[in-house]
Design an enzyme around this catalytic site. Sequence first.
Site, PDB file in Angstrom:
ATOM      1  N   TYR A  61      -2.958   8.738 -27.841  1.00  0.00           N
ATOM      2  CA  TYR A  61      -3.914   8.851 -27.142  1.00  0.00           C
ATOM      3  C   TYR A  61      -3.900  10.454 -27.122  1.00  0.00           C
ATOM      4  O   TYR A  61      -3.393  11.869 -27.389  1.00  0.00           O
ATOM      5  CB  TYR A  61      -3.096   8.620 -25.772  1.00  0.00           C
ATOM      6  CG  TYR A  61      -1.249   9.058 -25.620  1.00  0.00           C
ATOM      7  CD1 TYR A  61      -1.380  10.320 -24.925  1.00  0.00           C
ATOM      8  CD2 TYR A  61      -0.866   8.606 -26.800  1.00  0.00           C
ATOM      9  CE1 TYR A  61       0.020  10.757 -24.967  1.00  0.00           C
ATOM     10  CE2 TYR A  61       0.468   8.966 -26.789  1.00  0.00           C
ATOM     11  CZ  TYR A  61       0.806   9.812 -25.601  1.00  0.00           C
ATOM     12  OH  TYR A  61       2.408  10.294 -25.290  1.00  0.00           O
ATOM     13  N   ASP A  63      -3.046  13.709 -24.564  1.00  0.00           N
ATOM     14  CA  ASP A  63      -2.516  13.775 -23.738  1.00  0.00           C
ATOM     15  C   ASP A  63      -2.728  15.597 -22.707  1.00  0.00           C
ATOM     16  O   ASP A  63      -3.912  16.095 -23.215  1.00  0.00           O
ATOM     17  CB  ASP A  63      -1.446  14.771 -24.266  1.00  0.00           C
ATOM     18  CG  ASP A  63       0.176  14.535 -23.193  1.00  0.00           C
ATOM     19  OD1 ASP A  63       0.217  14.136 -21.816  1.00  0.00           O
ATOM     20  OD2 ASP A  63       1.418  14.773 -23.244  1.00  0.00           O
ATOM     21  N   THR A  72       5.301   7.011 -32.398  1.00  0.00           N
ATOM     22  CA  THR A  72       5.499   5.952 -33.174  1.00  0.00           C
ATOM     23  C   THR A  72       5.596   4.817 -32.784  1.00  0.00           C
ATOM     24  O   THR A  72       5.979   4.825 -31.681  1.00  0.00           O
ATOM     25  CB  THR A  72       6.519   6.522 -34.483  1.00  0.00           C
ATOM     26  OG1 THR A  72       7.966   6.812 -33.769  1.00  0.00           O
ATOM     27  CG2 THR A  72       6.442   7.719 -35.034  1.00  0.00           C
TER      28      THR A  72
END
Length: 487
Positions: A61, A63, A72
């Site tokens: 994503y 941030d 992970t």
Amino acid sequence: MGEALLRRIKGIETEYGISCLFDDPSRKPWGPDDIARYVFRPVVAEYASSNVFTRNAARLYLDVGSHPEYATAECDSITQLLNYERSGDVILNDLAVQAEQQLAKQGMPAKVFLFKNNVDSQGNSYGCHENYLVSRSAVLRTLGRQLMPFLITRQLIVGAGLVYRPFLGSASTKYGAGYCVSQRADHVWEGVSSATTRSRPIINTRDEPHADSNLYRRLHVIVGDSNMAEPTFALKIGATELVLEMIEADVALPDLELADDIESIREIARDTTGGTVVRLRDGRTITALEIQRTFHTAAKDWLGQRQDRLVSRTDLVSATPQREFERVVELWGRVLDAIETGDFSAVDKDIDWIIKRQLLQRYQDRFGFEIDHPKLAQIDLAYHDIRPGRGLYSVLLNRGLINRWTTDEAIAESVDTPPASTRAHLRGRFLSAALEHQAPTTVDWTRLKVNRPEPKVVELVDPFAAVDERVDELIAYLAAHPRGEMP
């Protein structure tokens, strides 16, 4: 606490720095916002979102600050976590290459850079967060207090290294230019806190276990550097896990609570000899190296007790082989010996800050550069460029100047395949089925949901469970209703 979790779920969240330079020097470089959105175009095209779970059950994503971030999947061994952390580099680099190809087709040839470091040229910091599952019986503040001396001095053995310059309003203005063993030391402001960005603590206490909250907590460590060298990463995770095990098992560790956590972490970061004298809360003084020696000695003793527990209890499981923890402790000792003697030849292919300092010193010796020379800052940054064949880490690795801990084959397998031994296996199976059947679904760390034709949800609160009949049924439902349609 009494009983250590000898099989521990863990994960890493890595934020990447990003930039874009066009081949045409008259064209203004794109800022992080512009290039990050461009890099994520294939993700948005496939998932209709820039915040997704990937085929290997990880989260990818954008941030805050337009930093690409990769978290992970749940892992339960050191090498497994390393493989999945490195798979993030592969996935992000592939997106950067696609972006370059598209920019070239549009007549705007450029180079897209992704840096796995923790500070930009303006002094802004972004993180590498470690997550460790701990028992709910652990009082997080107590655990943090016992862990803090280790974490504050841990930078001596696993720091990424940094050519630092003072920035207005930053902690480094007190010290001036120099070489620092850690990139994050100047950017934490509290020891233990529920904040993450406002005050940046060493340990974040936000209670989000992503598991059965009656059984587990999540220890969220946000002080660590992003590591390029695989042995450094393995030492960071392995040594921390061993210290956690000792605390959980009530191993008698000396009281080393520091009088001032934040002042100590900054001063230790600037002393590559480990000789920084810190004051303890009880008035005693001790060096940073001595603190690490204390934990290392305890870890060596713990390995024997740990093996005895595994042999005597059939219900205890260790996903990380005992020999791998022995390898961690051996490397840990070698680093401490090197720091104490000043002879780094035994670890100058293993530890990031030592590898980088050696590289910088070669340039200083050859050209007579002072430490604040812009060329050295450029070399520092180029070490963290994740592009194979372009980043200095990659160049040194290919020349045999950095040691390996895992293999390219294991990393490549981790790009598309989820960990087989944890809950991530179930999430990965569900994600693959959803993509195959083009089904509308919603996924997070603990929930798998089919949105239509009839909403169905499975909650996965056991992070150790890699088999679940409910998930089998959910996948069968997806197959029976492709694209979410009625049969």
